[in-house]
Design a protein around this motif. Structure first.
Motif, short mmCIF file in Angstrom:
data_model
loop_
_atom_site.label_atom_id
_atom_site.label_comp_id
_atom_site.label_asym_id
_atom_site.label_seq_id
_atom_site.Cartn_x
_atom_site.Cartn_y
_atom_site.Cartn_z
N GLY A 5 1.11 1.94 2.57
CA GLY A 5 -0.25 2.42 2.37
C GLY A 5 -1.18 1.22 2.25
N CYS A 6 -2.42 1.38 2.75
CA CYS A 6 -3.39 0.29 2.68
C CYS A 6 -3.70 -0.03 1.22
N PRO A 7 -3.67 -1.33 0.84
CA PRO A 7 -3.98 -1.69 -0.55
C PRO A 7 -5.41 -1.35 -0.95
N ASP A 8 -6.31 -1.18 0.04
CA ASP A 8 -7.70 -0.85 -0.29
C ASP A 8 -7.97 0.65 -0.27
N CYS A 9 -7.63 1.32 0.86
CA CYS A 9 -8.02 2.74 1.00
C CYS A 9 -6.84 3.68 0.83
N ALA A 10 -5.61 3.17 0.70
CA ALA A 10 -4.40 3.96 0.46
C ALA A 10 -3.93 4.77 1.67
N PRO B 278 -10.13 -0.35 9.49
CA PRO B 278 -11.42 -0.26 8.77
C PRO B 278 -11.50 -1.23 7.59
N CYS B 279 -10.41 -1.47 6.90
CA CYS B 279 -10.45 -2.32 5.70
C CYS B 279 -10.15 -3.78 6.04
N VAL B 280 -9.77 -4.08 7.29
CA VAL B 280 -9.39 -5.43 7.72
C VAL B 280 -8.31 -5.98 6.78
ZN LIG Z 1 -7.60 0.67 4.42
#
Ligand SMILES: [Zn+2]
Ligand SMILES: [Zn+2]
Length: 180
Positions: free
Chosen positions: A135-140, A170-172
């Motif tokens: 999972g993305c560390p920013d947006c999950a 999107p979160c780079v």
């Molecule tokens: Zn993300």
């Protein structure tokens, strides 16, 4: 999907896809350290992607000791730098850092030839074990598979293992894990 074929030695700061050598990083980049053993991480791969440039680091202080196979362990690090960010070769933190790995060019190809297959770019992950999409560390949100690297003489992913690079566009952000 492209294959990445071993294309022989290249410059440590070569702009094309490669394993080893030096990372190409922004001016304010701080060399990452392992969150488990606190040693400077080994830089293992430079991978230009269509949505940024990925730099992958892995703890090699005592192979098998730190959890570099785990995307959330802090024993590896994957960075994604936007195309508009100027990048320059980063230098390892001597004298306590690991010496750079030999730089080996990776040639993207649509068909195999007589060169050894070093990995893949895009497509779907070819899992050795269960699906471990991080999972993305920013947006999950589940991250998107970007590239795989095969274990070889320079890259230690257990025994005949495979490394997996994921990104969140999107979160780079990028993440790395390996299986064997
Ligand atoms: Zn993300
Ligand atoms: Zn470590």
């Amino acid at each position: 999907m492209h294959l990445l074929l071993h294309d022989g030695p290249t410059a440590a700061d070569a702009p094309g896809p490669r394993t080893g050598g030096l990372p190409l990083v922004p001016a304010d980049f701080a060399w990452p350290h392992c969150r488990e053993c606190e040693s400077p991480l080994q830089f293992i791969a430079h991978l230009p992607l269509d949505h940024g440039t990925a730099a992958v680091f892995l703890c090699d202080f005592d192979p098998g000791l730190c959890s570099g196979w785990d995307a959330d362990s802090g024993a590896n690090r994957a960075h994604l730098f936007p195309h508009e960010t100027p990048l320059a070769p980063g230098t390892a933190p001597a004298p306590d850092g690991p010496a750079p790995l030999p730089a080996t060019a990776l040639h993207p190809a649509t068909h195999p030839d007589d060169r050894p297959e070093a990995g893949r770019l895009g497509g779907a992950p070819d899992w050795i074990q269960d699906d471990e999409t991080p999972g993305c560390p920013d947006c999950a949100a589940p991250m998107a598979f970007a590239a795989a690297l095969e274990d070889d003489t320079d890259l230690n992913f257990g025994d005949s293992g495979r490394g997996y690079l994921f990104t969140c566009r999107p979160c780079v952000r990028a993440a790395f894990l390996w299986q064997c």
